[in-house]
Design a protein around this motif. Structure first.
Motif, mmCIF file in Angstrom:
data_model
loop_
_atom_site.group_PDB
_atom_site.id
_atom_site.type_symbol
_atom_site.label_atom_id
_atom_site.label_comp_id
_atom_site.label_asym_id
_atom_site.label_seq_id
_atom_site.Cartn_x
_atom_site.Cartn_y
_atom_site.Cartn_z
ATOM 1 N N ASN A 30 0.577 -1.012 0.017
ATOM 2 C CA ASN A 30 0.046 -0.041 0.199
ATOM 3 C C ASN A 30 0.753 1.356 -0.160
ATOM 4 O OD1 ASN A 30 -2.755 -1.263 -0.066
ATOM 5 N ND2 ASN A 30 -1.868 -2.135 2.326
ATOM 6 N N PHE A 31 2.230 1.109 -0.337
ATOM 7 C CA PHE A 31 3.064 2.113 -0.654
ATOM 8 C C PHE A 31 2.669 3.485 -1.762
ATOM 9 C CE2 PHE A 31 6.634 2.668 2.969
ATOM 10 C CZ PHE A 31 5.494 1.530 3.904
ATOM 11 N N HIS A 32 2.169 3.995 -1.485
ATOM 12 C CA HIS A 32 2.522 5.120 -3.160
ATOM 13 C C HIS A 32 3.612 6.345 -3.278
ATOM 14 C CE1 HIS A 32 -2.196 5.651 -3.171
ATOM 15 N NE2 HIS A 32 -1.920 5.155 -3.154
ATOM 16 N N VAL A 33 4.059 6.316 -4.307
ATOM 17 C CA VAL A 33 5.234 7.255 -5.018
ATOM 18 C C VAL A 33 5.935 7.287 -3.783
ATOM 19 C CG1 VAL A 33 6.499 8.492 -6.825
ATOM 20 C CG2 VAL A 33 4.265 7.166 -7.336
ATOM 21 N N PRO A 34 5.243 8.899 -3.069
ATOM 22 C CA PRO A 34 6.043 9.550 -2.266
ATOM 23 C C PRO A 34 6.573 8.444 -0.817
ATOM 24 C CG PRO A 34 3.927 10.781 -2.694
ATOM 25 C CD PRO A 34 4.449 9.509 -3.197
ATOM 26 N N LEU B 83 0.462 4.052 -11.008
ATOM 27 C CA LEU B 83 1.891 3.053 -9.388
ATOM 28 C C LEU B 83 2.811 2.212 -10.481
ATOM 29 C CD1 LEU B 83 2.150 3.640 -7.151
ATOM 30 C CD2 LEU B 83 0.258 2.288 -6.126
ATOM 31 N N ARG B 84 1.677 1.455 -10.741
ATOM 32 C CA ARG B 84 2.900 0.116 -10.991
ATOM 33 C C ARG B 84 4.067 -0.022 -12.329
ATOM 34 N NH1 ARG B 84 -2.443 -2.797 -13.868
ATOM 35 N NH2 ARG B 84 -0.596 -3.860 -14.857
ATOM 36 N N ALA B 85 3.278 1.300 -12.968
ATOM 37 C CA ALA B 85 5.119 2.016 -13.970
ATOM 38 C C ALA B 85 5.826 2.070 -12.748
ATOM 39 C CB ALA B 85 3.975 3.165 -15.145
ATOM 40 N N ILE C 203 10.629 -2.379 -8.807
ATOM 41 C CA ILE C 203 9.593 -3.176 -6.978
ATOM 42 C C ILE C 203 8.960 -4.021 -8.309
ATOM 43 C CG2 ILE C 203 8.747 -2.384 -5.470
ATOM 44 C CD1 ILE C 203 10.052 0.642 -6.024
ATOM 45 N N HIS C 204 8.406 -5.288 -7.853
ATOM 46 C CA HIS C 204 7.504 -6.339 -8.172
ATOM 47 C C HIS C 204 6.211 -5.711 -7.861
ATOM 48 C CE1 HIS C 204 9.461 -9.055 -11.338
ATOM 49 N NE2 HIS C 204 10.670 -7.862 -10.337
ATOM 50 N N VAL C 205 5.196 -5.423 -7.928
ATOM 51 C CA VAL C 205 3.892 -5.689 -7.994
ATOM 52 C C VAL C 205 3.033 -7.139 -7.989
ATOM 53 C CG1 VAL C 205 1.570 -4.244 -8.425
ATOM 54 C CG2 VAL C 205 3.376 -3.250 -9.061
#
Ligand code: NAD
Length: 274
Positions: free
Chosen positions: A139-143, A172-174, A181-183
Motif C-alpha cells: 500500500n505504498f504510493h510514490v512519495p 503506480l505500477r509503472a 519493485i515488483h507489484v
C-alpha cells in the motif's frame, strides 16, 4: 500442466507468481486452506499479523509433506508496530513456528504517523539478522517509496497493492516497475464481488478458453507480470484458482480487460489509512 512461474527480485531471491491469500480466514480455516493449497501445488502463502491466523499457517507448514524450503511464506508488520519491527516479527515467527519468513512487508505506510521510514530501517536490520529473506512494502504510493529509497538507499523488492480489473493502478505500477519493485495484486478478484465476474469480456474469454471468470481474472494478472494471491477457503475454488497455467490471454484481450478500469477502490486509501 506447465510449471508455475516464479518472479525474481533485485535481491537475487525469487517467489512463485501465484499464491494463496488468507485474509478474513480463521486460524482453522487458514490451516485447512493452506494444506489444501499445498496439496494442489501452491507453494506461496500470504498472511499478516493483523489477520490473526498465522498459527493456522504455522500448523499447516508443520503438517505439510512439502519441505519448508520449498514453501514461500509472507507476513506483514501491522501499523501499531512500526517502531518495534523486531518484536513484531519475532511474535509472527513464533506463531508460524518458523526461524525466518521469506518475505516481510510493512502493511500500510500510515503517513499520518510518519513512522514508515523507521519501520523500513527495522526491516533492513531484520533481513541482515536473517529473520526474513526479502523485505518489501504494501500500500505504498510514490512519495512513500521515494522517501524509503532516499533515506535508506534500500529498494523494496515488492509493493503489494490493490489491483483488479476495476482498479488497475497503471501509473503506480509503472513507477514500481521502473524502480525494479515488483507489484503484487491484493483483492485480485475484487473480493469476488462488484460484478467483476459478470463483465461481458470476462465471460466471453471464459467461453473461449473453457475457463471460469475467476481463472480469466487470475490469468489477466499473471499475463501482466503481476504476482497474485487470490483468497479462498473453499477447496474446489482453491483448486480452480490454481488451474491457470495451461493458457494465456492475447495482448488484445488484455487490452479489452484494461477498459474495465473504473478506479474503484474496495479497500482504504493508503494516504489516509492509519
Ligand atoms: P480476493 O479478490 O482474492 O477475493 C476473495 C473472494 O473471492 C473469496 O472470499 C470468494 O468470495 C471469492 N472467490 C475466490 N475464488 C473464487 C472462485 N474461484 N470463484 C468465485 N469466487 C471466488 O480478495 P482478498 O481476500 O481481499 O485478497 C486476496 C489476498 O490479498 C488476501 O487474502 C490477503 O492475503 C491479501 N490482502 C492484502 C491487503 C493489504 O493491505 N496488503 C488487503 C487485502 C487483501
Amino acid at each position: 500442466m506447465s510449471a508455475q512461474p516464479r518472479i525474481t527480485f533485485h535481491d537475487g531471491k525469487s517467489m512463485p507468481q501465484l499464491g494463496l491469500g488468507v485474509w478474513q480466514a480463521s486460524v482453522e480455516e487458514a490451516r485447512r486452506a493452506a494444506l489444501k493449497a499445498i496439496e494442489v501445488g501452491y507453494r506461496s502463502i500470504d498472511t499478516a499479523a493483523i489477520y490473526r491466523n498465522e498459527e493456522g499457517i504455522g500448523q499447516a507448514i508443520k503438517d505439510s509433506p512439502v519441505p519448508r524450503d520449498q514453501l514461500y511464506i509472507t507476513t506483514k508488520l501491522w501499523n501499531d508496530a512500526h517502531l518495534d519491527a523486531r518484536k513484531a516479527l519475532e511474535t509472527s515467527l513464533r506463531k508460524l513456528q518458523l526461524d525466518a519468513v521469506d518475505l516481510y512487508l510493512i502493511h500500510w505506510p500510515t503517513p499520518a504517523k510518519d513512522n514508515y521510514v523507521q519501520a523500513w530501517k527495522g526491516l533492513i536490520e531484520l533481513q541482515k539478522a536473517g529473520l526474513t529473506r526479502s523485505i518489501g512494502v504494501s500500500n505504498f504510493h510514490v512519495p512513500h517509496l521515494q522517501r524509503l529509497i532516499d533515506e535508506t538507499g534500500v529498494v523494496p523488492v515488492l509493493n503489494q497493492i490493490e489491483v483488479h480489473p476495476l482498479l488497475q493502478q497503471q501509473e503506480l505500477r509503472a513507477w514500481n516497475v521502473a524502480h525494479k519493485i515488483h507489484v503484487e495484486s491484493w483483492s485480485p478478484l475484487a473480493q469476488g464481488g462488484e460484478g467483476v465476474f459478470d463483465q461481458e469480456i470476462i465471460r466471453a474469454l471464459g467461453k473461449k478458453y473453457g475457463k471460469t471468470p475467476a481463472q480469466i481474472v487470475i490469468r489477466w494478472h499473471l499475463d501482466q507480470g503481476l504476482i497474485v494471491i487470490p483468497k479462498s477457503v473453499t477447496p474446489s475454488r482453491i483448486e480452480e484458482n490454481f488451474q491457470v497455467f495451461d493458457f494465456r490471454l492475447e495482448p488484445d484481450e488484455l487490452a479489452r480487460i484494461a477498459t474495465l478500469d473504473k478506479g474503484k477502490r474496495l479497500g482504504p486509501h493508503p494516504d489516509q489509512f492509519s
